[in-house]
Design a protein around this motif. Structure first.
Motif, PDB file in Angstrom:
ATOM      1  N   THR A  36       0.812  -1.221   0.000  1.00  0.00           N
ATOM      2  CA  THR A  36       0.000   0.000   0.000  1.00  0.00           C
ATOM      3  C   THR A  36       0.845   1.271   0.000  1.00  0.00           C
ATOM      4  O   THR A  36       1.954   1.300   0.525  1.00  0.00           O
ATOM      5  CB  THR A  36      -0.923   0.058   1.230  1.00  0.00           C
ATOM      6  N   ILE A  37       0.252   2.301  -0.582  1.00  0.00           N
ATOM      7  CA  ILE A  37       0.838   3.642  -0.549  1.00  0.00           C
ATOM      8  C   ILE A  37       0.584   4.260   0.820  1.00  0.00           C
ATOM      9  O   ILE A  37       1.464   4.855   1.420  1.00  0.00           O
ATOM     10  CB  ILE A  37       0.193   4.493  -1.664  1.00  0.00           C
ATOM     11  N   MET A  38      -0.649   4.114   1.300  1.00  0.00           N
ATOM     12  CA  MET A  38      -1.004   4.647   2.621  1.00  0.00           C
ATOM     13  C   MET A  38      -0.280   3.798   3.668  1.00  0.00           C
ATOM     14  O   MET A  38      -0.454   2.586   3.708  1.00  0.00           O
ATOM     15  CB  MET A  38      -2.525   4.546   2.800  1.00  0.00           C
ATOM     16  N   THR A  39       0.551   4.458   4.460  1.00  0.00           N
ATOM     17  CA  THR A  39       1.422   3.717   5.359  1.00  0.00           C
ATOM     18  C   THR A  39       1.192   4.120   6.809  1.00  0.00           C
ATOM     19  O   THR A  39       1.119   5.311   7.120  1.00  0.00           O
ATOM     20  CB  THR A  39       2.897   3.979   4.984  1.00  0.00           C
ATOM     21  N   LEU A  40       1.080   3.115   7.651  1.00  0.00           N
ATOM     22  CA  LEU A  40       0.903   3.330   9.086  1.00  0.00           C
ATOM     23  C   LEU A  40       2.067   4.167   9.633  1.00  0.00           C
ATOM     24  O   LEU A  40       3.233   3.868   9.383  1.00  0.00           O
ATOM     25  CB  LEU A  40       0.887   1.956   9.754  1.00  0.00           C
ATOM     26  N   PHE A  50       3.547  13.467   3.068  1.00  0.00           N
ATOM     27  CA  PHE A  50       2.135  13.854   3.097  1.00  0.00           C
ATOM     28  C   PHE A  50       1.469  13.064   4.215  1.00  0.00           C
ATOM     29  O   PHE A  50       1.549  11.836   4.252  1.00  0.00           O
ATOM     30  CB  PHE A  50       1.445  13.489   1.784  1.00  0.00           C
ATOM     31  N   GLU A  51       0.790  13.791   5.103  1.00  0.00           N
ATOM     32  CA  GLU A  51       0.178  13.153   6.258  1.00  0.00           C
ATOM     33  C   GLU A  51      -1.322  13.002   6.034  1.00  0.00           C
ATOM     34  O   GLU A  51      -1.945  13.840   5.391  1.00  0.00           O
ATOM     35  CB  GLU A  51       0.418  14.058   7.466  1.00  0.00           C
ATOM     36  N   SER A  52      -1.902  11.950   6.552  1.00  0.00           N
ATOM     37  CA  SER A  52      -3.349  11.812   6.520  1.00  0.00           C
ATOM     38  C   SER A  52      -3.799  10.968   7.701  1.00  0.00           C
ATOM     39  O   SER A  52      -2.990  10.588   8.543  1.00  0.00           O
ATOM     40  CB  SER A  52      -3.809  11.208   5.194  1.00  0.00           C
ATOM     41  N   SER A  53      -5.068  10.704   7.746  1.00  0.00           N
ATOM     42  CA  SER A  53      -5.653   9.994   8.864  1.00  0.00           C
ATOM     43  C   SER A  53      -6.384   8.786   8.306  1.00  0.00           C
ATOM     44  O   SER A  53      -7.121   8.912   7.332  1.00  0.00           O
ATOM     45  CB  SER A  53      -6.667  10.941   9.493  1.00  0.00           C
ATOM     46  N   LEU A  59       1.597   9.049   3.222  1.00  0.00           N
ATOM     47  CA  LEU A  59       1.834   8.462   1.909  1.00  0.00           C
ATOM     48  C   LEU A  59       3.306   8.051   1.878  1.00  0.00           C
ATOM     49  O   LEU A  59       4.172   8.832   2.258  1.00  0.00           O
ATOM     50  CB  LEU A  59       1.561   9.480   0.802  1.00  0.00           C
ATOM     51  N   LYS A  93       3.954   4.190  -7.030  1.00  0.00           N
ATOM     52  CA  LYS A  93       4.042   5.607  -6.732  1.00  0.00           C
ATOM     53  C   LYS A  93       4.558   5.844  -5.316  1.00  0.00           C
ATOM     54  O   LYS A  93       4.162   5.145  -4.385  1.00  0.00           O
ATOM     55  CB  LYS A  93       2.649   6.239  -6.845  1.00  0.00           C
ATOM     56  N   PHE A 100       5.714   9.461  -2.683  1.00  0.00           N
ATOM     57  CA  PHE A 100       5.344  10.867  -2.522  1.00  0.00           C
ATOM     58  C   PHE A 100       6.365  11.611  -1.673  1.00  0.00           C
ATOM     59  O   PHE A 100       6.955  11.043  -0.750  1.00  0.00           O
ATOM     60  CB  PHE A 100       3.975  10.965  -1.838  1.00  0.00           C
ATOM     61  N   ASN A 134       6.482  15.666  -0.224  1.00  0.00           N
ATOM     62  CA  ASN A 134       5.826  16.975  -0.234  1.00  0.00           C
ATOM     63  C   ASN A 134       6.851  18.099  -0.283  1.00  0.00           C
ATOM     64  O   ASN A 134       7.079  18.808   0.689  1.00  0.00           O
ATOM     65  CB  ASN A 134       4.929  17.089   1.000  1.00  0.00           C
ATOM     66  N   GLU A 140       5.034  13.649  -6.547  1.00  0.00           N
ATOM     67  CA  GLU A 140       4.474  12.303  -6.728  1.00  0.00           C
ATOM     68  C   GLU A 140       5.243  11.664  -7.865  1.00  0.00           C
ATOM     69  O   GLU A 140       5.381  12.267  -8.922  1.00  0.00           O
ATOM     70  CB  GLU A 140       2.977  12.432  -7.073  1.00  0.00           C
TER      71      GLU A 140
END
Lengths: 680, 680
Positions: free
Chosen positions: A93-97, A229-232, A243, A275, A277, A279, A292
């Protein structure tokens, strides 16, 4: 943590002109970056993303030609590495813990220094700001000195698209003479600009009174800006994610599964294309520094005691241009050409596996069309390398921006697996049977379980752990102290416990070891596909000798977005069925083709496809209807040959898979010089 | 806004057993989802991401077998759609400017309703919560009624891996009898559960006193939770971005460039394969509802006045199973099998282009191994479809979870291009020359520029715009009022201006129109690759008749991760060079192979590769050394044939590209029944 987006190293003299190309005069006009960029937009190779919304820096969309070129490069990469070497491909996955990237060090260290204009809030990358301002002052000094000496001064313009330094926003210079000593100081500072941390950059800003270039306002102290890049993840906001800044962590966290899949044996390699990322604070330099990007990464897991490579002999006689660290440390940039075999024997390249990958990287880049004379492998200097890495080489490609790091190839030792193992308390190790069992003596502590609990109560567990972690020296010490009654055990917290023989004893035992357990080392070739893509375009681009406005992209058939153009000589409807037939036949021969039946003249249609990098064109005319012939045009030379339709298609197929070259094609198909030859 | 991750529709009777397979008894054992899932983990097809860190819901990593299977499906997709139909491939960014998704409607509407346990903070998807609780109450009612009647009751267990509803966390039921009327009410509510908005869900929660199932606490009012992952582009925090929820917007914002690339003509299609994201509130159902997934989307741009398709005749006689909207609206789920041609003629499918794609989707799914008897096309009902869509069909595949929407195929009319055009004020239109110029009369307003400014000052511009936007009726009205002196112009803001002939006149003019300008319509086939991937695995999985523990994945050679297994009969070193030679030869024939030289028995090695879906195995024994022969084993039948090594390799190559089937192979290679046949 690997250097995900490789840096741009200062420019150095470009090697001599392109050599490995068909005999066409390609250097009649100097390379113009702005012309190439214009072509990229016009032919929709790539453009800034969200163009109709004004665009966003550092984000690019690939159009049909760019996407196809990129897909072909990736496809070649997959064949060259994954298929050829039976690597284990991953898609993680791109989204990483966040925890994973905390362990890897990215949360703490994957950052750049930035400062703010204290009044208007404009943001700068601190090193770029210092560099830009000092360079402008040196430039101004030169102008002032030239004026003094009565010389004419060429004022650099912003519009200079080919400016070697356009990766950073140019600061305007004014003709102000500086003291000689200050010139030296600035020059020396600029040479070390990559080595300063935030505090040092802040000191330079104060010392040299550096201000926001356009507003003249003061700038803030440099602060760290994490480039992820941070997300929740999920609705609670409690699971933080980033990411991924590289694909590598996806390999490491799956190491156990990979090892099991490989029947528990090393060496093996996993590979992933995807991909990542970053920032960027203020992205510039087109495709070279983006937010990206597509990476292709290999993690080759190997026994630290045996870094030889089974297929080393296949690469050992390849000659590669090397820029070793000792050369750089002596202030030079001279390239030595050596065989991989020599470089490994001489200890320049640390081990066979690293050497093997350098050879394979070289072969890959040249195969897809990178000019071998503009490629070098630069070794990281000692202060450049992560503390755990044992050796690192970057494949650098020369472009109008200077030498660009396009592939990193590092021996990362056991670092990554060790940190994840420590954090998760999972064994990320390999067990290898000894050929003969190893027999040796060793001090071994024995804990008396029934006593240690009652004696140390809530501390029993940490005491036990501390004892089990003791090395031979500590155990010997403990043994001798226990003989005298009691031994104090001091923890790193400062707490002290008294050990006695009712809770622990230490004895020398004979160990018969049948299996060796070790954390494998990782050798990581990491490819920035976008950078390779861009460099390839620069290396492929040239203009016709007789017309500077007619650009050509000499992409090899292997990676060209479209392999063959189909051109009906006129829009006469009688040709339509034949055009469809040829299109269908090319498709079933696996040749990506495209029909251009627009109203433009044949010459213009050829020219358009030269810009698209289409290596071959099939032209259908009325002789095609009456005699079943078709002409074949070669892009670089514009030479035309003729043959039966099926024969020409077979020749194109072979040219595309590489089993025939143009010279060979000319032996099969006679020359053509009929009336539709409007290139001459 | 398209429905990015298609929904799971309620289960319906499964169609009859698999039919299009080799003659092997595949249905000796009932399908077990937990067994398949165990195999997926053991053979590393896919696992929950960050496993060693405890895992994160809705994120999955694909291991070597899964990644290869996925890459092969994508590759077939690219050939079947992009190459075959000369589509324009794109690779646009995942990180998407918030403005773009505001325009598309995702910022406002791409949301689910969630509610919170008011005490412990546990979060639920509101519709799932209501559904789960009401289902549990109905279940409890059944138990209570059965008990009353003195019947034995099967209590459903949580461990039931094959439970059809395991997509939602099962709420425990207790045997409590309900009033008959309430049973009816609950049943009716459940049937409409997808139609309720947040307010209605809130009312249901209060009305039925629904509480947090485990804690028994009250839950909050449902609030909207946007399903996009949000992030910030650059360091200022001022540029908001989202991870794209679909790839489609990347096509629309590049429409102008695409059109230009296609020489200004429609129809044409763009295509893109890539990751999209959806921050699910509580993801379940394995790969079917995930937070990060691969999509493949086509946007086919077409003249709204001509939705015929050039290649329609190629698909018109394909028979497809259709579930039309009128059937559903009458409460039924009966499938009708019709040819595409019939369905379009009868107006069941709206137009040829939509029909063409339904046919192509059908061919693709069947080609990669989806069981045609477990595939249907379900039309969206009127209340299901977005207001702008003119028709929409989902390709649904039947699995143990019920019918799963795997491909959406919608006619989205001009919606997407219109909203982006309106927002950015860029023309996203096509100009098409009329065959004959169109001549007609039309009222045309003429603004008197020099007067309008002085008269209306700062409002002049909006007045002018309002006049220019008037339709023929409004202009006729204006014309007649102007004849009488003055006409009031009322804006939508309520402001009124008085128009007079010194600022505007209206006249009937003869228009000679040579070009028609229109916003193209978009027909969008959108594929959820992960869902197709999972469905294919379910359709391919079965167990040997004689041993339920021996799973087989009957993946077609076209998509199987590894095409051929190479098995040396023993670890004798004499076989090693031959193993390498066969491996090299298979590779140059383009056949992905893998050597299994582990110490396991031949039977176990075959079984392992049956689980990996490897269709063929080449076994090398001592006859291979002495006579140059090799045996070939077919996975499904376990039949073995023998031939010269090169001949067997050629047979495998042909089997993989599909130019030969197993029956054909048996004609070329004689049967083998030597001693290494340990399958029997």
């Amino acid at each position: 943590m690997s250097r995900v987006v490789p840096g741009i190293t200062p420019d150095a003299p470009a090697p001599s002109a392109i050599s490995n190309r068909p005999e066409v005069k390609r250097d009649a006009h100097p390379f113009s970056r702005s012309q190439l960029e214009g072509l990229m937009t016009k032919r929709f190779f790539y453009i800034q993303a969200f163009e109709i919304y004004g665009g966003v820096g550092g984000l690019y969309d690939y159009g049909p030609t760019g996407a196809a070129l990129q897909a072909n490069i990736i496809n070649q990469w997959r064949n060259h590495f994954i298929i050829e070497e039976e690597m284990l491909e991953l898609d993680t996955t791109i989204m990483t813990l966040a925890d994973v990237l905390k362990t890897s060090g990215h949360v703490d260290k994957f950052a750049d220094w930035m400062c703010k204009d204290t009044k208007n809030g404009e943001i700068f990358r601190a090193d770029h700001l210092v560099e830009g301002v000092l360079e402008a002052r040196l430039e101004g000094d030169k102008q002032a000195r030239a004026k003094e000496a009565g010389q004419a001064v060429a004022v650099p313009t912003e519009a200079a698209g080919d400016d070697k330094k356009s990766k950073k926003k140019k600061v305007k210079s004014t003709a102000v003479k500086l003291e000689d000593a200050l010139v030296d100081e600035y020059t020396s500072t600029l040479a070390q600009i990559d080595n300063f941390d935030g505090k040092q950059l802040g000191e330079l800003i104060r010392k040299y009174e550096i201000r926001s270039p356009e507003s003249g306002n003061e700038v803030s102290e440099p602060i760290e800006f994490n480039l992820m890049f941070e997300s929740s993840i999920g609705p609670t906001g409690q699971v933080k994610g980033y990411l991924r800044p590289e694909t590598a962590q996806g390999h490491f966290v799956n190491f156990q599964r990979l090892l099991e899949f490989n029947n528990g044996r090393v060496p093996f390699a996993s590979a992933q294309i995807g991909k990542s990322f970053r920032n960027e604070i203020s992205p510039r330099a087109g495709l070279l520094r983006v937010r990206e990007f597509t990476m292709a990464e290999i993690e080759h897991f190997v026994d630290p005691e045996d870094k030889n490579h089974e297929r080393f002999e296949e690469v050992q006689s390849i000659k590669v241009p090397l820029l070793a660290k000792d050369v750089q440390e002596s202030g030079k940039t001279d390239i030595t050409v050596k065989t991989i075999g020599e470089a490994v024997s001489a200890g320049i390249i640390d081990n066979e596996t690293l050497g093997y990958f350098i050879g394979r990287i070289y072969l890959f880049l040249v195969k897809i069309g990178i000019d071998a004379t503009r490629l070098r492998f630069r070794q990281h200097m000692s202060n450049e390398m992560a503390h755990y890495a044992s050796d690192c080489w970057d494949a650098e490609i020369h472009t109008s921006y200077g030498w660009i790091e396009c592939v990193g190839c590092a021996d990362r030792s056991a670092y990554d697996l060790s940190v994840h193992s420590k954090k998760t308390k999972k064994d990320l190790v390999v067990q290898k049977a000894h050929k003969e069992p190893k027999v040796y003596d060793k001090l071994v502590p024995t804990i008396v379980k029934k006593n240690i609990g009652p004696k140390f109560k809530k501390d029993a567990k940490i005491v036990e752990e501390a004892i089990l972690e003791m090395d031979q020296k500590a155990l010997a010490d403990l043994q001798s102290k226990l003989k005298n009654g009691a031994a104090p055990l001091t923890m790193c917290t400062g707490q002290t416990f008294e050990l006695t023989t009712d809770v622990v004893t230490v004895e020398m035992k004979t160990i018969r070891e049948t299996v060796r357990e070790f954390t494998p080392n990782v050798i990581e070739p990491s490819f920035g596909i976008g950078r390779i893509f861009y460099s390839l375009l620069e290396h492929s681009f040239w203009c016709r000798e007789d017309d500077q406005d007619r650009g050509v992209l000499s992409l090899p058939p292997l990676v060209a977005p479209i392999k063959a153009l189909i051109v009906p000589i006129s829009s006469n409807e009688k040709l339509t069925p034949l055009v469809k037939q040829v299109s269908r036949k090319l498709r079933s021969a696996g040749v990506a083709s495209r029909v251009d039946d627009s109203n433009a003249s044949i010459g213009r249609r050829y020219a358009r496809n030269d810009e698209l990098g289409t290596p071959f064109a099939c032209t259908l005319d009325f002789a095609s209807l009456s005699k079943g012939t078709m002409t074949l045009r070669e892009r670089d030379s514009t030479a035309q040959r003729i043959g039966a339709i099926d024969q020409v298609i077979e020749v194109i197929r072979q040219l595309c898979v590489g089993s025939l070259d143009w010279e060979g094609a000319c032996k099969v198909l006679p020359e053509y010089s009929g009336q539709q030859d409007v290139d001459a």
